[in-house]
Design an enzyme around this catalytic site. Structure first.
Site, PDB file in Angstrom:
ATOM      1  N   ARG A 105      39.782  38.477  37.154  1.00  0.00           N
ATOM      2  CA  ARG A 105      40.557  38.645  38.389  1.00  0.00           C
ATOM      3  C   ARG A 105      41.817  39.447  38.135  1.00  0.00           C
ATOM      4  O   ARG A 105      42.183  40.316  38.929  1.00  0.00           O
ATOM      5  CB  ARG A 105      40.910  37.288  39.020  1.00  0.00           C
ATOM      6  N   CYS A 106      42.498  39.179  37.035  1.00  0.00           N
ATOM      7  CA  CYS A 106      43.711  39.931  36.699  1.00  0.00           C
ATOM      8  C   CYS A 106      43.436  41.431  36.607  1.00  0.00           C
ATOM      9  O   CYS A 106      44.298  42.249  36.930  1.00  0.00           O
ATOM     10  CB  CYS A 106      44.274  39.462  35.361  1.00  0.00           C
TER      11      CYS A 106
END
Length: 412
Positions: A400-401
């Site tokens: 996600r980052c």
């Protein structure tokens, strides 16, 4: 023809159609042991392997039908006009913390000589070593140049750029152009500014801004989650101030992006839990990953907006019940990183076991190294897309980052 509203993100789990990544570049080769803390790194990734892992990540997204955009390419496409390119260089120099006048002039000359926009963007991301610049004469050296003569960089690199989630965050049809926690990362938001002002698809006021990088208080995209077309979640964390959340929410509600409620999560303020998405992500309609270590001290506030005023109420009771009520569900399942083992939970959360990217309901990208958490996710019926992360994870960030959705399908 570009669609009228080029950003469309009304959930964390709707089928991902378009996403922005940044392939790690030479900025990682400008990391040095003596200055890792300054650059927000704990270790130095091996660039060649980090790029291989990142390419695998991008290809697996394409295999799922996702169009992959790259930050560096979007930024370059925003600088095709020569006046815009020169304005970008001047703004970049102003934010590069170059305190020696002669050094700043030398960097300006170096950047102005780069005519290709993509090459220019790559160089600004990589940083500038003093060894790349002409030697200054005694007459040219100012006091600052003399005092800082041992520091190897005229302009610091931006090694965190492959975590594209943080400098700006998409929500609804809008974007939060963020003010970052650390000076070394705040410069990253300059690329977003030029993309949303000058890009042929995303620029020209096509995308409403719900937060400005010029604000004095900090907020980062890892703390901004879109739970549904009605509900956002925002973390009050090491990287995001409560004051920033209030500004963001007022703008969201006043611009009528469609969201009706925000859940603000307050949790431990430290690097281990730097963002909400390092301890909590949504993986299906009724399923979330969570790091168990945050549950004891977690506070949740429900925020709504009526008649020009924010209304804030602390939510009491178990988190699963709070989430279920906010999302209109009978129940939700909180899937704990590491299961019942505190040792496994601590180790796998450090390696981003809770930081997942959902590409469709129940279809989730994870690091394959988090074997205990992954087995639990699979036991819950989720399909996992596993990627290598031995080098990428050294920057303390997961799937996600490393991704910023630009378009997701609406949920049925």
């Amino acid at each position: 023809m570009a669609q009228e509203q080029p950003i469309k993100v009304f959930s964390e789990i709707g089928r991902l159609k378009k996403v922005m990544l940044h392939r790690p570049g030479k900025e990682l080769e400008n990391l040095m042991p003596d200055y890792l803390e300054r650059m927000l790194f704990d270790d130095i990734p091996f660039l060649e392997e980090a790029q291989r892992e990142h390419d695998e990540f991008a290809q697996k997204l394409r295999d799922e039908g996702v169009e992959v955009l790259y930050l560096e390419q979007l930024a370059a496409e925003s600088l095709v006009d020569d006046d815009v390119r020169k304005a970008f260089i001047e703004e970049y120099l102003d934010e590069a913390n170059i305190r020696g006048r002669a050094t700043k002039k030398a960097v300006r000359d170096l950047l102005l000589a780069i005519e290709d926009p993509k090459e220019l963007i790559d160089k600004t991301m990589a940083g500038v070593q003093k060894a790349e610049l002409p030697d200054l004469t005694e007459a040219e050296r100012g006091l600052t140049d003399l005092v800082e003569s041992n520091y190897p960089f005229a302009v610091d690199p931006m090694p965190n750029l492959y975590f594209t989630r943080d400098p700006f965050a998409t929500m609804g049809h809008g974007v939060s152009l963020n003010h970052m926690y650390a000076e070394t990362r705040n410069r990253e938001t300059l690329y977003g500014k030029y993309i949303f002002q000058h890009h042929p698809v995303y620029g020209g006021n096509k995308v409403p801004l719900v937060y400005s990088r010029d604000e004095a208080t900090r907020i980062e995209g890892g703390d901004e989650l879109v739970l549904s077309k009605d509900v956002l979640a925002v973390g009050i964390s090491q990287r995001t101030d409560a004051a920033s959340i209030e500004k963001l929410l007022i703008n969201i509600f006043e611009q009528d992006l469609g969201f009706k409620k925000v859940l603000a999560f307050e949790f431990a303020n430290n690097r281990k839990f730097m963002h909400l998405d390092t301890v909590f992500t949504m993986v299906d309609y009724d399923k979330f990953t969570i790091h168990p270590e945050i549950e004891g001290d977690l506070k949740v506030y429900a925020v709504t907006y009526e008649e020009g005023q924010l209304h804030i109420k602390q939510e009491f009771g178990p988190l699963d019940e709070v989430l279920a009520a906010a999302l209109g569900l009978e129940a939700v399942d909180l899937i704990r990183c590491g299961g019942d083992s505190l040792v496994a939970a601590g180790r796998e959360q450090w390696n981003d076991g809770s930081n997942t990217l959902t590409v469709a309901p129940g279809v989730v990208v994870v690091y394959k190294r988090n074997t205990i958490t992954n087995a639990i996710l699979e036991s819950k019926g989720l399909r996992l897309i596993k990627i290598g992360g031995s080098e990428l994870v050294r920057g303390r960030g997961g799937p996600r980052c490393m991704s910023m959705p630009f378009e997701r399908e609406d949920l049925a």
